[in-house]
Design a protein around this motif. Structure first.
Motif, PDB file in Angstrom:
ATOM      1  N   SER A  49       1.034  -1.149  -0.022  1.00  0.00           N
ATOM      2  CA  SER A  49      -0.072   0.028  -0.052  1.00  0.00           C
ATOM      3  C   SER A  49       1.027   1.200  -0.018  1.00  0.00           C
ATOM      4  CB  SER A  49      -0.803  -0.034   0.993  1.00  0.00           C
ATOM      5  OG  SER A  49      -0.270  -0.051   2.397  1.00  0.00           O
ATOM      6  N   ALA A  50       0.617   2.137  -0.685  1.00  0.00           N
ATOM      7  CA  ALA A  50       1.299   3.418  -0.809  1.00  0.00           C
ATOM      8  C   ALA A  50       0.446   4.552   0.218  1.00  0.00           C
ATOM      9  CB  ALA A  50       1.236   3.904  -2.318  1.00  0.00           C
ATOM     10  N   PRO A  51       1.377   5.481   0.386  1.00  0.00           N
ATOM     11  CA  PRO A  51       0.665   6.641   1.355  1.00  0.00           C
ATOM     12  C   PRO A  51      -0.580   7.386   0.546  1.00  0.00           C
ATOM     13  CG  PRO A  51       3.265   6.973   1.021  1.00  0.00           C
ATOM     14  CD  PRO A  51       2.733   5.729   0.136  1.00  0.00           C
ATOM     15  N   ASP A  52      -1.360   7.805   1.198  1.00  0.00           N
ATOM     16  CA  ASP A  52      -2.886   8.222   0.893  1.00  0.00           C
ATOM     17  C   ASP A  52      -2.741   9.377  -0.277  1.00  0.00           C
ATOM     18  OD1 ASP A  52      -3.985   6.390   2.510  1.00  0.00           O
ATOM     19  OD2 ASP A  52      -4.689   7.772   3.954  1.00  0.00           O
ATOM     20  N   ASN A  53      -1.568  10.235  -0.130  1.00  0.00           N
ATOM     21  CA  ASN A  53      -1.457  11.263  -1.093  1.00  0.00           C
ATOM     22  C   ASN A  53      -0.624  11.067  -2.263  1.00  0.00           C
ATOM     23  OD1 ASN A  53       0.791  11.104   0.541  1.00  0.00           O
ATOM     24  ND2 ASN A  53       1.476  13.187  -0.168  1.00  0.00           N
ATOM     25  N   TRP A  54      -0.445   9.837  -2.485  1.00  0.00           N
ATOM     26  CA  TRP A  54       0.132   9.165  -3.748  1.00  0.00           C
ATOM     27  C   TRP A  54      -0.972   8.485  -5.005  1.00  0.00           C
ATOM     28  CZ3 TRP A  54       5.081   6.025  -2.578  1.00  0.00           C
ATOM     29  CH2 TRP A  54       6.114   6.722  -1.824  1.00  0.00           C
ATOM     30  N   GLN A  55      -0.867   9.276  -6.090  1.00  0.00           N
ATOM     31  CA  GLN A  55      -1.672   8.816  -7.041  1.00  0.00           C
ATOM     32  C   GLN A  55      -1.209   7.832  -8.037  1.00  0.00           C
ATOM     33  OE1 GLN A  55      -3.207  12.099  -9.300  1.00  0.00           O
ATOM     34  NE2 GLN A  55      -4.244  11.037 -10.757  1.00  0.00           N
ATOM     35  N   VAL A  56      -1.808   6.878  -8.399  1.00  0.00           N
ATOM     36  CA  VAL A  56      -1.471   5.816  -9.355  1.00  0.00           C
ATOM     37  C   VAL A  56      -1.490   6.538 -10.756  1.00  0.00           C
ATOM     38  CG1 VAL A  56      -1.567   3.681 -10.519  1.00  0.00           C
ATOM     39  CG2 VAL A  56      -2.052   3.723  -8.015  1.00  0.00           C
ATOM     40  N   LEU A  57      -0.388   6.623 -11.350  1.00  0.00           N
ATOM     41  CA  LEU A  57      -0.323   7.109 -12.967  1.00  0.00           C
ATOM     42  C   LEU A  57      -0.461   6.073 -13.896  1.00  0.00           C
ATOM     43  CD1 LEU A  57       2.294   9.928 -12.592  1.00  0.00           C
ATOM     44  CD2 LEU A  57      -0.275  10.292 -12.624  1.00  0.00           C
ATOM     45  N   LYS A  58       0.454   4.854 -13.746  1.00  0.00           N
ATOM     46  CA  LYS A  58       0.599   3.707 -14.598  1.00  0.00           C
ATOM     47  C   LYS A  58       0.838   2.583 -13.827  1.00  0.00           C
ATOM     48  CE  LYS A  58       1.268   6.396 -18.291  1.00  0.00           C
ATOM     49  NZ  LYS A  58       0.389   6.231 -19.452  1.00  0.00           N
ATOM     50  N   GLU A  59       0.382   1.349 -14.293  1.00  0.00           N
ATOM     51  CA  GLU A  59       0.279   0.271 -13.735  1.00  0.00           C
ATOM     52  C   GLU A  59       0.639  -0.986 -14.792  1.00  0.00           C
ATOM     53  OE1 GLU A  59      -2.058  -2.414 -10.590  1.00  0.00           O
ATOM     54  OE2 GLU A  59      -3.029  -0.708 -11.408  1.00  0.00           O
ATOM     55  N   LYS A  60       1.595  -1.996 -14.583  1.00  0.00           N
ATOM     56  CA  LYS A  60       1.558  -2.970 -15.304  1.00  0.00           C
ATOM     57  C   LYS A  60       2.307  -4.400 -14.515  1.00  0.00           C
ATOM     58  CE  LYS A  60       3.765  -4.564 -19.834  1.00  0.00           C
ATOM     59  NZ  LYS A  60       4.963  -4.121 -20.905  1.00  0.00           N
ATOM     60  N   LYS A  61       1.681  -5.483 -14.960  1.00  0.00           N
ATOM     61  CA  LYS A  61       2.225  -6.796 -14.542  1.00  0.00           C
ATOM     62  C   LYS A  61       3.102  -7.471 -15.596  1.00  0.00           C
ATOM     63  CE  LYS A  61      -0.805  -7.761 -10.635  1.00  0.00           C
ATOM     64  NZ  LYS A  61      -1.830  -8.784 -10.128  1.00  0.00           N
ATOM     65  N   ALA A  62       4.430  -7.795 -15.183  1.00  0.00           N
ATOM     66  CA  ALA A  62       5.164  -8.531 -16.453  1.00  0.00           C
ATOM     67  C   ALA A  62       6.003  -9.520 -15.826  1.00  0.00           C
ATOM     68  CB  ALA A  62       6.093  -7.421 -16.989  1.00  0.00           C
ATOM     69  N   GLY A  63       5.489 -10.733 -16.027  1.00  0.00           N
ATOM     70  CA  GLY A  63       6.220 -12.100 -15.325  1.00  0.00           C
ATOM     71  C   GLY A  63       6.072 -11.848 -13.890  1.00  0.00           C
ATOM     72  N   GLN A  64       7.204 -12.092 -13.269  1.00  0.00           N
ATOM     73  CA  GLN A  64       7.266 -12.095 -11.719  1.00  0.00           C
ATOM     74  C   GLN A  64       7.077 -10.586 -11.142  1.00  0.00           C
ATOM     75  OE1 GLN A  64      10.374 -14.185 -10.498  1.00  0.00           O
ATOM     76  NE2 GLN A  64       9.803 -16.164 -11.487  1.00  0.00           N
ATOM     77  N   VAL A  65       6.823  -9.653 -11.944  1.00  0.00           N
ATOM     78  CA  VAL A  65       7.093  -8.206 -11.353  1.00  0.00           C
ATOM     79  C   VAL A  65       5.836  -7.506 -11.554  1.00  0.00           C
ATOM     80  CG1 VAL A  65       9.327  -8.211 -11.320  1.00  0.00           C
ATOM     81  CG2 VAL A  65       8.368  -7.214 -13.167  1.00  0.00           C
ATOM     82  N   TRP A  66       5.517  -6.553 -10.597  1.00  0.00           N
ATOM     83  CA  TRP A  66       4.160  -5.814 -10.682  1.00  0.00           C
ATOM     84  C   TRP A  66       4.890  -4.334 -10.440  1.00  0.00           C
ATOM     85  CZ3 TRP A  66       2.063  -3.249  -6.000  1.00  0.00           C
ATOM     86  CH2 TRP A  66       0.944  -2.737  -6.362  1.00  0.00           C
ATOM     87  N   CYS A  67       4.610  -3.405 -11.606  1.00  0.00           N
ATOM     88  CA  CYS A  67       5.116  -2.156 -11.586  1.00  0.00           C
ATOM     89  C   CYS A  67       4.078  -1.023 -11.569  1.00  0.00           C
ATOM     90  CB  CYS A  67       5.817  -2.074 -13.062  1.00  0.00           C
ATOM     91  SG  CYS A  67       7.064  -3.340 -13.408  1.00  0.00           S
ATOM     92  N   ARG A  68       4.260  -0.194 -10.859  1.00  0.00           N
ATOM     93  CA  ARG A  68       3.272   0.994 -10.574  1.00  0.00           C
ATOM     94  C   ARG A  68       4.315   2.250 -10.647  1.00  0.00           C
ATOM     95  NH1 ARG A  68      -1.673   0.382  -6.164  1.00  0.00           N
ATOM     96  NH2 ARG A  68      -3.086  -1.017  -7.676  1.00  0.00           N
ATOM     97  N   LEU A  69       3.720   3.532 -11.156  1.00  0.00           N
ATOM     98  CA  LEU A  69       4.301   4.718 -11.175  1.00  0.00           C
ATOM     99  C   LEU A  69       3.012   5.602 -10.436  1.00  0.00           C
ATOM    100  CD1 LEU A  69       6.443   6.576 -11.954  1.00  0.00           C
ATOM    101  CD2 LEU A  69       5.190   7.121 -13.946  1.00  0.00           C
ATOM    102  N   TYR A  70       4.031   6.149  -9.308  1.00  0.00           N
ATOM    103  CA  TYR A  70       2.926   7.110  -8.402  1.00  0.00           C
ATOM    104  C   TYR A  70       3.442   8.443  -8.645  1.00  0.00           C
ATOM    105  CZ  TYR A  70       1.155   2.996  -5.709  1.00  0.00           C
ATOM    106  OH  TYR A  70       0.717   1.926  -5.478  1.00  0.00           O
ATOM    107  N   GLN A  71       2.404   9.364  -8.472  1.00  0.00           N
ATOM    108  CA  GLN A  71       2.761  10.792  -8.335  1.00  0.00           C
ATOM    109  C   GLN A  71       2.366  11.494  -6.947  1.00  0.00           C
ATOM    110  OE1 GLN A  71       1.500  13.825 -11.123  1.00  0.00           O
ATOM    111  NE2 GLN A  71       3.555  14.879 -10.767  1.00  0.00           N
ATOM    112  N   ARG A  72       3.106  11.901  -6.105  1.00  0.00           N
ATOM    113  CA  ARG A  72       2.904  12.608  -5.007  1.00  0.00           C
ATOM    114  C   ARG A  72       2.158  13.584  -5.195  1.00  0.00           C
ATOM    115  NH1 ARG A  72       5.529  16.348  -1.127  1.00  0.00           N
ATOM    116  NH2 ARG A  72       4.993  15.606   0.825  1.00  0.00           N
ATOM    117  N   LYS A  73       1.056  14.050  -4.496  1.00  0.00           N
ATOM    118  CA  LYS A  73       0.000  15.099  -4.547  1.00  0.00           C
ATOM    119  C   LYS A  73       0.007  15.852  -3.175  1.00  0.00           C
ATOM    120  CE  LYS A  73      -1.480  14.313  -8.773  1.00  0.00           C
ATOM    121  NZ  LYS A  73      -1.135  15.107  -9.865  1.00  0.00           N
TER     122      LYS A  73
END
Length: 200
Positions: A176-200
């Motif tokens: 879980s990310a801090p409440d003030n972080w917004q998910v911009l992008k997300e992808k699962k690739a094989g064994q990894v799960w990737c997310r890009l957040y921006q702090r608001k």
């Protein structure tokens, strides 16, 4: 250090050959850097890097970068190749940290700092600077990602609109990310799960 189980052959498709990483874009494109044979080290694959830096295409230049679990430095060296202003690489394993230093010297980088310490202790202290772009790619199955992100936020390591890339195991249901972080992008690739957040 990314002290993880080695990925399956299929999950590692697109990676540089064992023992090295490859820079895929920017001023050092095509350069291959040696990687120390540290148990469990898993550099980010070329395929995942391509996705991440497509996400970050407009945001890397001139960014101050913090790589919390640097490992082989795959993400940091890629960012520096794409004209990030500076990268701080935090790595606990002494041999891996020495290899990061050697690779920075190989590329003649004067804007890379290698800190041989525990990432959780590093971000657990009061911030000495704020970063525009942070990579959080900890060892698998240790529950470090959420705690690291909480410490980044609580101890003021982030610029007001900082971007944070988080990579965890694909079956991780606990992150879980801090409440003030917004998910911009997300992808699962094989064994990894990737997310890009921006702090608001």
């Amino acid at each position: 250090m990314r002290g993880r189980k080695k990925p399956t052959k299929s999950a590692n498709k697109g990676a540089a050959p064992s023992g090295q990483i490859r820079i895929i874009g920017g001023q050092h494109r095509g350069r291959k850097l040696p990687v120390h044979d540290v148990v469990g080290l898993r550099p980010t694959t070329d395929r995942v890097k391509e996705t991440v830096f497509n996400w970050l295409m407009m945001d890397v230049r001139d960014a101050k970068v913090l790589d919390c679990f640097a490992g082989a430095g795959s993400l940091s060296f890629e960012a520096l190749s794409r004209f990030a202003s500076h990268a701080t690489m935090v790595e606990l394993d002494n041999r891996a940290a020495q290899q990061l230093t050697a690779n920075a010297e190989l590329l003649k980088l004067d804007n890379a700092s290698i800190v041989n310490t525990d990432a959780m202790s590093f971000v657990g202290a009061a911030a000495t600077t704020q970063y525009d772009l942070v990579f959080v790619d900890p060892p698998f199955n240790k529950g470090l990602a959420s705690v690291c992100c909480e410490k980044l936020e609580a101890n003021a390591w982030l610029e007001s609109n900082a971007l944070i890339y988080v990579e965890v195991e694909s079956d991780n249901q606990d992150f879980s990310a801090p409440d003030n972080w917004q998910v911009l992008k997300e992808k699962k690739a094989g064994q990894v799960w990737c997310r890009l957040y921006q702090r608001k």
